[in-house]
Write a protein that holds these residues in place. Structure first.
Motif, PDB file in Angstrom:
ATOM      1  N   GLU A   1      -5.529  -9.961  -4.554  1.00 39.70           N
ATOM      2  CA  GLU A   1      -5.519  -9.043  -5.685  1.00 39.70           C
ATOM      3  C   GLU A   1      -4.127  -8.550  -6.019  1.00 39.70           C
ATOM      4  OE1 GLU A   1      -8.285  -5.882  -5.138  1.00 39.70           O
ATOM      5  OE2 GLU A   1     -10.047  -7.194  -5.188  1.00 39.70           O
ATOM      6  N   THR A   2      -3.199  -8.620  -5.070  1.00 46.13           N
ATOM      7  CA  THR A   2      -1.840  -8.162  -5.313  1.00 46.13           C
ATOM      8  C   THR A   2      -0.821  -9.101  -4.689  1.00 46.13           C
ATOM      9  OG1 THR A   2      -1.618  -6.837  -3.291  1.00 46.13           O
ATOM     10  CG2 THR A   2      -2.641  -5.761  -5.206  1.00 46.13           C
ATOM     11  N   GLY A   3       0.388  -9.073  -5.255  1.00 42.40           N
ATOM     12  CA  GLY A   3       1.479  -9.856  -4.698  1.00 42.40           C
ATOM     13  C   GLY A   3       1.965  -9.314  -3.375  1.00 42.40           C
ATOM     14  N   THR A   4       1.821  -8.005  -3.153  1.00 36.34           N
ATOM     15  CA  THR A   4       2.215  -7.434  -1.872  1.00 36.34           C
ATOM     16  C   THR A   4       1.304  -7.916  -0.747  1.00 36.34           C
ATOM     17  OG1 THR A   4       0.937  -5.452  -2.435  1.00 36.34           O
ATOM     18  CG2 THR A   4       3.295  -5.378  -2.854  1.00 36.34           C
ATOM     19  N   ALA A   5       0.028  -8.105  -1.070  1.00 31.06           N
ATOM     20  CA  ALA A   5      -0.899  -8.657  -0.074  1.00 31.06           C
ATOM     21  C   ALA A   5      -0.533 -10.099   0.254  1.00 31.06           C
ATOM     22  CB  ALA A   5      -2.334  -8.572  -0.583  1.00 31.06           C
ATOM     23  N   MET A   6      -0.057 -10.830  -0.745  1.00 32.91           N
ATOM     24  CA  MET A   6       0.413 -12.196  -0.491  1.00 32.91           C
ATOM     25  C   MET A   6       1.583 -12.181   0.493  1.00 32.91           C
ATOM     26  SD  MET A   6       0.425 -14.054  -4.226  1.00 32.91           S
ATOM     27  CE  MET A   6      -1.026 -14.918  -4.863  1.00 32.91           C
ATOM     28  N   SER A   7       2.524 -11.257   0.273  1.00 34.44           N
ATOM     29  CA  SER A   7       3.681 -11.160   1.169  1.00 34.44           C
ATOM     30  C   SER A   7       3.235 -10.920   2.606  1.00 34.44           C
ATOM     31  CB  SER A   7       4.597 -10.012   0.723  1.00 34.44           C
ATOM     32  OG  SER A   7       5.185 -10.270  -0.530  1.00 34.44           O
ATOM     33  N   ALA A   8       2.304  -9.999   2.792  1.00 37.35           N
ATOM     34  CA  ALA A   8       1.821  -9.686   4.135  1.00 37.35           C
ATOM     35  C   ALA A   8       1.142 -10.885   4.776  1.00 37.35           C
ATOM     36  CB  ALA A   8       0.862  -8.501   4.076  1.00 37.35           C
ATOM     37  N   ALA A   9       0.370 -11.637   3.982  1.00 37.55           N
ATOM     38  CA  ALA A   9      -0.332 -12.807   4.515  1.00 37.55           C
ATOM     39  C   ALA A   9       0.639 -13.919   4.898  1.00 37.55           C
ATOM     40  CB  ALA A   9      -1.340 -13.321   3.486  1.00 37.55           C
ATOM     41  N   MET A  10       1.703 -14.075   4.131  1.00 36.18           N
ATOM     42  CA  MET A  10       2.707 -15.076   4.489  1.00 36.18           C
ATOM     43  C   MET A  10       3.496 -14.631   5.711  1.00 36.18           C
ATOM     44  SD  MET A  10       4.106 -16.634   0.846  1.00 36.18           S
ATOM     45  CE  MET A  10       4.402 -15.048   0.024  1.00 36.18           C
ATOM     46  N   ALA A  11       3.742 -13.340   5.823  1.00 37.59           N
ATOM     47  CA  ALA A  11       4.467 -12.826   6.982  1.00 37.59           C
ATOM     48  C   ALA A  11       3.694 -13.045   8.273  1.00 37.59           C
ATOM     49  CB  ALA A  11       4.747 -11.338   6.786  1.00 37.59           C
ATOM     50  N   SER A  12       2.393 -12.900   8.211  1.00 41.61           N
ATOM     51  CA  SER A  12       1.566 -13.053   9.410  1.00 41.61           C
ATOM     52  C   SER A  12       1.290 -14.507   9.747  1.00 41.61           C
ATOM     53  CB  SER A  12       0.234 -12.323   9.211  1.00 41.61           C
ATOM     54  OG  SER A  12      -0.547 -12.972   8.223  1.00 41.61           O
TER      55      SER A  12
END
Length: 332
Positions: free
Chosen positions: A66-77
């Motif tokens: 739903e958000t680009g910030t959630a994408m960042s977190a998922a790529m970080a993990s």
């Protein structure tokens, strides 16, 4: 999908916490890709056809966000290896906080979907924009709209210290413009659509792009993943580029059907949305106008606006290192 309208305070902490550990390497028998629903793009037709899995020779798992910030977190993990159509501001927030991400292509441009609108009764256009000095304007501070506003005022020679700037979300700015409580307003999406019912834009999307005012999403991936899997990334981007080229050439009806289905929209709504999008060719993406030059300076401008507004604590000295041209340049 653009997320620069979202509040940015504190989002970097999410990413920082999740990429504190080393991002695990992806298993080469599968790939996980993040994307957005209700955001119709040509790649979705290739997704429906299984083109990515066929070209890569591996399973491709698709996860919606739903958000680009959630994408960042998922790529970080390490849960997601590639994200399609991440908004530039969330990308900037992540890399400014130290997250090792790379921008690997321009997913979509939609410069017409973010602008400033001047009240009709003022009869001010780009040839008389200097008359905006001393006026009252509604701007969503700390956003790409804020950055675009500053760039436009600089272009027109309007000293912003003479303006009364009110921090308003686009929907509120549209209402204020309609009520006559502001002289012009800046925003995006539905708010911008409503603003246009009561005024006129100063510059078209193409004119703004020539000034380096860009509104676009990117395909992004963790830096280590790009370095270690450049051929895979290049192949992935080539499938996207082929889908874009097919759509750009003729907008096939059967392709729209797949795009609508995969985005969770009816065809009429999907067509209305995608009609406001442009999908640059590979040659355009690696040119000075985009990833070969302007994108880095644009990200720096956005980051500096965010720092000034308090949305992020600091900006990088340069954002050139967050762009990886190799995978696009390798496509034959």
């Amino acid at each position: 999908m653009t997320n620069f309208m979202k509040p940015l305070l504190g989002v970097s902490a999410i990413a920082l916490a999740s990429f504190a550990a080393t991002t695990p390497a992806v298993a080469q028998d599968s790939l996980t890709v993040g994307y957005f629903l209700e955001w119709p793009m040509p790649f979705l037709a290739a997704k429906a056809d299984g083109a990515y899995a066929e070209a890569l020779g591996m399973d491709v798992n698709w996860v919606s966000f739903e958000t680009g910030t959630a994408m960042s977190a998922a790529m970080a993990s390490g849960d997601v290896q590639i994200s399609i159509s991440q908004g530039v501001p969330p990308f900037v927030v992540a890399v400014s906080s130290g997250q090792p991400l790379q921008m690997i292509d321009v997913a979509v441009s939609y410069s017409e979907n973010d602008n400033c609108v001047v009240a009709t009764e003022l009869e001010i256009d780009k040839d008389s924009a200097g008359e905006l000095a001393g006026k009252k304007v509604a701007v969503p501070l700390g956003t790409a709209s804020h950055y675009g506003f500053l760039k436009q005022m600089d272009h027109f020679g309007v000293d912003i210290s003479t303006l009364e700037i009110v921090d308003m979300a686009p929907t509120d700015g549209a209402a204020a413009l309609a009520q006559g409580s502001v002289d012009f307003a800046c925003g995006y999406g539905g708010g911008l659509t409503r603003m246009k019912e009561h005024g006129n834009i100063l510059l078209t999307g193409a004119e703004k792009e020539e000034l380096g005012i860009l509104v676009f999403d990117v395909t992004s991936a963790p830096s280590d993943f790009v370095v270690e899997n450049e051929e895979l990334v290049s192949t992935f981007l080539s499938v996207t580029a082929e889908a874009n080229a097919t759509w750009n050439e003729s907008h096939p009806a059967e392709m729209l059907t797949k795009i609508a289905m995969e985005s969770g929209m009816d065809e009429e709504a999907a067509l209305a949305s995608i009609s406001g999008f442009t999908f640059p060719s590979i040659e355009e993406q690696i040119s000075e106008k985009w990833l070969g030059g302007t994108a880095a300076s644009y990200m720096k401008g956005v980051a500096d606006v965010f720092v000034e507004s308090g949305a992020i604590p600091s900006a990088l000295e340069s954002y050139e290192g967050t762009i990886a041209l190799g995978p696009l340049e390798a496509i034959e």
